[in-house]
Scaffold this motif. Structure first.
Motif, PDB file in Angstrom:
ATOM      1  N   GLU A  27     -14.727  -4.211  -2.422  1.00  0.00           N
ATOM      2  CA  GLU A  27     -15.309  -5.126  -2.563  1.00  0.00           C
ATOM      3  C   GLU A  27     -15.250  -5.723  -3.696  1.00  0.00           C
ATOM      4  O   GLU A  27     -15.940  -6.393  -4.458  1.00  0.00           O
ATOM      5  N   MET A  28     -15.230  -4.183  -5.083  1.00  0.00           N
ATOM      6  CA  MET A  28     -15.591  -4.594  -6.516  1.00  0.00           C
ATOM      7  C   MET A  28     -14.978  -5.313  -6.937  1.00  0.00           C
ATOM      8  O   MET A  28     -14.790  -6.412  -7.311  1.00  0.00           O
ATOM      9  N   GLY A  29     -13.357  -4.993  -6.542  1.00  0.00           N
ATOM     10  CA  GLY A  29     -11.933  -5.822  -7.092  1.00  0.00           C
ATOM     11  C   GLY A  29     -12.347  -6.952  -6.767  1.00  0.00           C
ATOM     12  O   GLY A  29     -12.161  -8.522  -7.069  1.00  0.00           O
ATOM     13  N   PHE A  30     -12.556  -7.237  -5.475  1.00  0.00           N
ATOM     14  CA  PHE A  30     -13.537  -8.422  -4.537  1.00  0.00           C
ATOM     15  C   PHE A  30     -14.235  -9.769  -5.506  1.00  0.00           C
ATOM     16  O   PHE A  30     -13.839 -10.705  -5.679  1.00  0.00           O
TER      17      PHE A  30
ATOM     18  N   ARG B  71     -20.023 -17.973  -3.219  1.00  0.00           N
ATOM     19  CA  ARG B  71     -21.359 -17.196  -3.661  1.00  0.00           C
ATOM     20  C   ARG B  71     -20.940 -15.912  -2.667  1.00  0.00           C
ATOM     21  O   ARG B  71     -21.093 -16.984  -0.929  1.00  0.00           O
ATOM     22  N   ILE B  72     -21.094 -15.273  -2.426  1.00  0.00           N
ATOM     23  CA  ILE B  72     -21.240 -13.654  -1.509  1.00  0.00           C
ATOM     24  C   ILE B  72     -22.316 -14.194  -1.558  1.00  0.00           C
ATOM     25  O   ILE B  72     -23.158 -13.694  -1.865  1.00  0.00           O
TER      26      ILE B  72
ATOM     27  N   ILE C 231     -13.234 -10.704  -8.961  1.00  0.00           N
ATOM     28  CA  ILE C 231     -12.052 -12.109  -9.684  1.00  0.00           C
ATOM     29  C   ILE C 231     -12.307 -13.335  -8.888  1.00  0.00           C
ATOM     30  O   ILE C 231     -12.442 -14.165  -9.467  1.00  0.00           O
ATOM     31  N   LEU C 232     -13.802 -12.760  -7.577  1.00  0.00           N
ATOM     32  CA  LEU C 232     -14.722 -13.918  -7.960  1.00  0.00           C
ATOM     33  C   LEU C 232     -15.811 -14.820  -8.830  1.00  0.00           C
ATOM     34  O   LEU C 232     -15.813 -16.070  -9.243  1.00  0.00           O
ATOM     35  N   ALA C 233     -15.702 -13.406  -9.446  1.00  0.00           N
ATOM     36  CA  ALA C 233     -16.538 -14.081 -11.081  1.00  0.00           C
ATOM     37  C   ALA C 233     -15.773 -14.433 -11.568  1.00  0.00           C
ATOM     38  O   ALA C 233     -16.425 -15.482 -12.812  1.00  0.00           O
ATOM     39  N   GLU C 234     -14.255 -14.006 -12.555  1.00  0.00           N
ATOM     40  CA  GLU C 234     -14.197 -14.133 -13.176  1.00  0.00           C
ATOM     41  C   GLU C 234     -13.209 -15.841 -12.893  1.00  0.00           C
ATOM     42  O   GLU C 234     -13.119 -16.891 -14.005  1.00  0.00           O
TER      43      GLU C 234
ATOM     44  N   ALA D 115      -6.922 -10.469  -2.538  1.00  0.00           N
ATOM     45  CA  ALA D 115      -7.948 -11.028  -1.435  1.00  0.00           C
ATOM     46  C   ALA D 115      -9.060 -11.569  -1.989  1.00  0.00           C
ATOM     47  O   ALA D 115      -8.467 -13.156  -1.473  1.00  0.00           O
ATOM     48  N   GLY D 116      -9.914 -12.006  -3.292  1.00  0.00           N
ATOM     49  CA  GLY D 116      -9.835 -12.603  -3.497  1.00  0.00           C
ATOM     50  C   GLY D 116     -10.068 -13.728  -4.130  1.00  0.00           C
ATOM     51  O   GLY D 116      -9.427 -15.162  -3.907  1.00  0.00           O
TER      52      GLY D 116
END
Length: 342
Positions: free
Chosen positions: A206-209, A221-222, A212-215, A175-176
Motif C-alpha cells: 500500500e505504501m509503495g502504491f 486519487r485513492i 508512486i501515485l503521489a510522485e 503496481a502503481g
C-alpha cells in the motif's frame, strides 16, 4: 529403467558432482543450476524422495521443520503449501517437512501453534501477522534455540534467520506505475483492496502504491481501501458496494487475494473493460482474467522458488550449516501477451 545421476548430469549439462550436491541439498550450487538439475531429474523420473512418499519411512535423526501458512480460499497460499510439500520430497527421508494451515488473520491461533510446536521442531517457516502476540511467540521460539524464517510477508523486531519473499514495497510501486500508465493522462478515482494490513507485506505494498501515485500520477486519487481478509465472497460483496458508491472509478489495485470476487463484480456490472484492474499472483484464475481482459496486469512471485529457498535455509540453520547464498526473489509483471506456460 530408472535414470542415473550420470543421465541427469548429461541432460542438464553439469557434472555428476554437481548433481550429487543438488540432490543431497548441499551448498555451493547456483540457484539456476540447482533448478535445472531438479527439473531434469523430475523429467527423467529420478525421485530421491519417493521412498518417503511410498513407504512413509524416515530415519530417527531426520530434521523436522514446520511451515505455518494461512488457510482459506487464497489460491497462492494453497499453491505455496503444495510447492513446499513437493520440494520437501526432493530432500529425501533425512528431511521431515510439515505444513500446517492456520485460521487466516487470527494472531492468537498463530501464536498458540508456534508455542505448541516449540518442543517438536528444529525450525519454523512462518507467514506472520505483525501482531504483539505473534511477535512474542516468535521471540519465545527463538529463545528456545529454534530458527525462525519469515516468508512472503516479513515482520519487524523479532529474532529470525532471514526473510524469503519479494520486496513488497517495490511490488506496490510497480503496481502503481502500471495502473497509472494504463489509466493514462486522465484524472480519476482509484480504490484499494487488502487482505489485512496486519500483514506487513500488505502494508508495504500500500505504501509503495500510494507513494508512486503521489510522485508520478497526481491526477489519480485513492478514494477507498477495503480489507477483505483474502476471502472470495467478501471481496465480491465489497467490490459490488464499491462500484455502487463510485460510478466514476478508474482503477482497482488488489494488494492481496480475492481477485475472483473483484473480477466477478466487474464482469457482472459490465465494468471489466473500463476499469483498470491490477492484482497479485499468477494463478489459474488470474490467468483467465488476463486473457479475458478483466485484469490488466498481475504482479507475480514464484512460489516454487520460495518453497525451495525456505526449505534450504531452514534445514541449513537447523543442522548448524552455513546459510546458502540465495538470490532475492524476483518480481515479475505478467500481462495477457506474456503469460508463461502453466
Amino acid at each position: 529403467m530408472r535414470a542415473t545421476i550420470s543421465d541427469i548430469a548429461r541432460e542438464a549439462g553439469v557434472s555428476t558432482a554437481t548433481v550429487d550436491r543438488v540432490l543431497n541439498n548441499r551448498s555451493g550450487v547456483h540457484s539456476r543450476t540447482r533448478d535445472r538439475v531438479l527439473t531434469t531429474a523430475e523429467r527423467l523420473g529420478y525421485l530421491p524422495g519417493s521412498m518417503v512418499a511410498e513407504t512413509g519411512y524416515r530415519p530417527a535423526n531426520a530434521t523436522r521443520i514446520d511451515f505455518l501458512l494461512p488457510g482459506g480460499t487464497n489460491t497462492f497460499m494453497n499453491t505455496l503449501a503444495a510447492q513446499i510439500a513437493a520440494m520437501a520430497e526432493w530432500r529425501g527421508p533425512q528431511a521431515d517437512v510439515r505444513v500446517r494451515l492456520i485460521e487466516g488473520f487470527n494472531p492468537d491461533a498463530l501464536a498458540r501453534t508456534l508455542l505448541e510446536i516449540r518442543g517438536e521442531t528444529s525450525g519454523v517457516g512462518v507467514i506472520a501477522l505483525d501482531h504483539p502476540t505473534v511477535r512474542e511467540a516468535i521471540r519465545e521460539v527463538s529463545a528456545a534455540g529454534i530458527p525462525v524464517l519469515t516468508m512472503v510477508s516479513d515482520i519487524a523486531n523479532v529474532p529470525r534467520i532471514g526473510y524469503v519473499g519479494i520486496d513488497n514495497r517495490a511490488a506496490g510501486r510497480l503496481a502503481g506505475h502500471l495502473l497509472g500508465r494504463f489509466v493514462g493522462a486522465r484524472a480519476g478515482n482509484v480504490a484499494l483492496f487488502a487482505g489485512s494490513l496486519s500483514y506487513r507485506g500488505h502494508e508495504e505494498r500500500e505504501m509503495g502504491f500510494r507513494h508512486i501515485l503521489a510522485e508520478e500520477f497526481p491526477g489519480l486519487r485513492i478514494v477507498e481501501l477495503r480489507e477483505v481478509k483474502d476471502d472470495t465472497e467478501r471481496s465480491y460483496r465489497e467490490a459490488c458496494a464499491l462500484l455502487d458508491a463510485h460510478a466514476d472509478l478508474a482503477g482497482i489495485y488488489n494488494i492481496g487475494a480475492g481477485n475472483r470476487g473483484i473480477a466477478r463484480a466487474l464482469e457482472e456490472r459490465g465494468r471489466a473493460r473500463d476499469i483498470v484492474f491490477v492484482g497479485h499472483e499468477l494463478t489459474e484464475h488470474t490467468r483467465r482474467y488476463l486473457l479475458s481482459g478483466t485484469m490488466d496486469a498481475v504482479i507475480d512471485q514464484n512460489p516454487r522458488v520460495e518453497a525451495r529457498d525456505a526449505i534450504d535455509r531452514l534445514l541449513a540453520a537447523a543442522r548448524g550449516e552455513p546459510a546458502p547464498n540465495l538470490p532475492a526473489i524476483r518480481i515479475q509483471a505478467i500481462f495477457r501477451e506474456n503469460i508463461p506456460e502453466a
